[in-house]
Scaffold this active site. Structure first.
Site, PDB file in Angstrom:
ATOM      1  N   GLU A  12       0.830  -1.213   0.000  1.00 31.46           N
ATOM      2  CA  GLU A  12       0.000   0.000   0.000  1.00 31.46           C
ATOM      3  C   GLU A  12       0.865   1.265   0.000  1.00 31.46           C
ATOM      4  OE1 GLU A  12      -3.773  -1.791   2.589  1.00 31.46           O
ATOM      5  OE2 GLU A  12      -1.989  -1.090   3.634  1.00 31.46           O
ATOM      6  N   THR A  86      -6.023  -0.162   1.881  1.00 31.97           N
ATOM      7  CA  THR A  86      -7.092  -0.793   1.121  1.00 31.97           C
ATOM      8  C   THR A  86      -8.248  -1.152   2.047  1.00 31.97           C
ATOM      9  OG1 THR A  86      -5.994  -2.918   1.390  1.00 31.97           O
ATOM     10  CG2 THR A  86      -5.542  -1.706  -0.644  1.00 31.97           C
ATOM     11  N   LYS A 171     -14.872  -1.195   4.847  1.00 35.69           N
ATOM     12  CA  LYS A 171     -14.508  -2.145   5.901  1.00 35.69           C
ATOM     13  C   LYS A 171     -12.999  -2.368   5.881  1.00 35.69           C
ATOM     14  CE  LYS A 171     -15.400  -6.917   7.287  1.00 35.69           C
ATOM     15  NZ  LYS A 171     -14.111  -7.526   6.942  1.00 35.69           N
ATOM     16  N   ASP A 172     -12.349  -2.062   7.010  1.00 31.86           N
ATOM     17  CA  ASP A 172     -10.905  -2.268   7.061  1.00 31.86           C
ATOM     18  C   ASP A 172     -10.500  -2.939   8.367  1.00 31.86           C
ATOM     19  OD1 ASP A 172     -10.758  -0.382   9.084  1.00 31.86           O
ATOM     20  OD2 ASP A 172      -9.334   0.918   8.059  1.00 31.86           O
ATOM     21  N   MET A 173      -9.179  -2.996   8.620  1.00 29.95           N
ATOM     22  CA  MET A 173      -8.703  -3.661   9.835  1.00 29.95           C
ATOM     23  C   MET A 173      -7.843  -2.762  10.722  1.00 29.95           C
ATOM     24  SD  MET A 173      -7.835  -7.459   8.333  1.00 29.95           S
ATOM     25  CE  MET A 173      -7.337  -8.098   9.925  1.00 29.95           C
ATOM     26  N   GLU A 174      -7.780  -1.466  10.390  1.00 32.57           N
ATOM     27  CA  GLU A 174      -6.921  -0.557  11.183  1.00 32.57           C
ATOM     28  C   GLU A 174      -7.554   0.781  11.523  1.00 32.57           C
ATOM     29  OE1 GLU A 174      -5.657  -1.758   8.158  1.00 32.57           O
ATOM     30  OE2 GLU A 174      -4.455  -3.393   8.997  1.00 32.57           O
ATOM     31  N   ASP A 197     -12.017  -5.144  -2.554  1.00 28.70           N
ATOM     32  CA  ASP A 197     -13.021  -6.216  -2.633  1.00 28.70           C
ATOM     33  C   ASP A 197     -14.390  -5.685  -2.244  1.00 28.70           C
ATOM     34  OD1 ASP A 197     -11.179  -6.477  -0.047  1.00 28.70           O
ATOM     35  OD2 ASP A 197     -13.238  -6.929   0.529  1.00 28.70           O
TER      36      ASP A 197
END
Ligand code: ADE
Length: 234
Positions: A12, A86, A171-174, A197
């Protein structure tokens, strides 16, 4: 002005580290795994902090993002944190692959704790984003959307329920972990996200993510160039 990116994955960050010729400041965060790349753009300092790696893979997720953000703020005192990376999005909301969004809100979607006015509310987060986010998005022609963060790449029905209830779009993870630390230390936070996605496409998420990662990182680099230009010539 000092702008500091917090980014989870090398893929990224690499396109814009290379674009600006940023140089790594070796062992800046040692013994932590985070890594610092630094340079100057239009008279402003540009820092990129990567979460770092463990056993050869990028440290994605909230814990690593919190450590990186806290360390970055304490050691660099930036005027603005940008969490860029992302994300998943929803075709039902009109999203498409490699489309870039600016976050207009941020929360957690997988912290299920009861209590509307106590732990439940605290667990969801809902932190403020940089006040200029909407105006910048409008000026650059990007869509805006609410970032929701969880610790998994997949999406369980209970995650979707929270995302839909709170109008989540990205929707992310961080994101919310970075936002949490910024809220504690009163540093404004801007989100720049590119879609790898579509969570409602029916495809297997990791496959879709992997297939579109390169393309999404290219549109992310392009967007970040425009964002940096906007911020440094403000
Ligand atoms: N990063 C990219 N796509 C994601 C998804 N669907 N969920 C969480 N993080 C992501």
């Amino acid at each position: 002005m000092r702008i500091c990116y917090v980014v989870a994955m090398v893929a990224e960050a690499k396109p814009f580290i290379e674009r600006y010729g940023l140089k790594e400041v070796e062992a800046f965060f040692a013994p932590l795994p985070c890594r610092l790349y630094e340079g100057e753009v239009n008279g402003s300092i540009l820092d990129v902090v990567l979460n770092g790696q463990q056993n050869g893979s990028d440290l994605v997720g909230c814990e690593a993002a919190s450590v990186a953000t806290l360390s970055a703020i304490q050691k660099l005192s930036p005027d603005l944190i940008i969490n860029s990376g992302t994300c998943g999005a929803f075709k039902g909301n009109g999203a498409s692959i490699a489309e870039v969004y600016i976050g207009n809100g941020v929360m957690f979607h997988d912290r299920r704790v009861p209590g509307d006015d106590t732990w439940g509310t605290q667990s969801l987060g809902n932190y403020a984003v940089w006040e200029g986010s909407e105006e910048m998005a409008k000026s650059l022609g990007y869509k805006t959307g609410k970032v929701t963060t969880g610790s998994s790449l997949d999406m369980q029905p209970c995650d979707l329920e929270v995302i839909q209830k709170h109008g989540g779009q990205l929707k992310d993870m961080e994101g919310a972990a970075v936002g949490f630390v910024c809220s504690l230390l009163h540093v404004p936070i801007l989100y720049v996200k590119s879609v790898t996605d579509l969570c409602d496409s029916g495809a297997e998420t990791f496959e879709e993510f992997s297939k579109n990662l390169h393309q999404a990182c290219e549109t992310l680099r392009e967007a970040n160039e425009r964002v940096i230009n906007y911020l440094t010539t403000f």
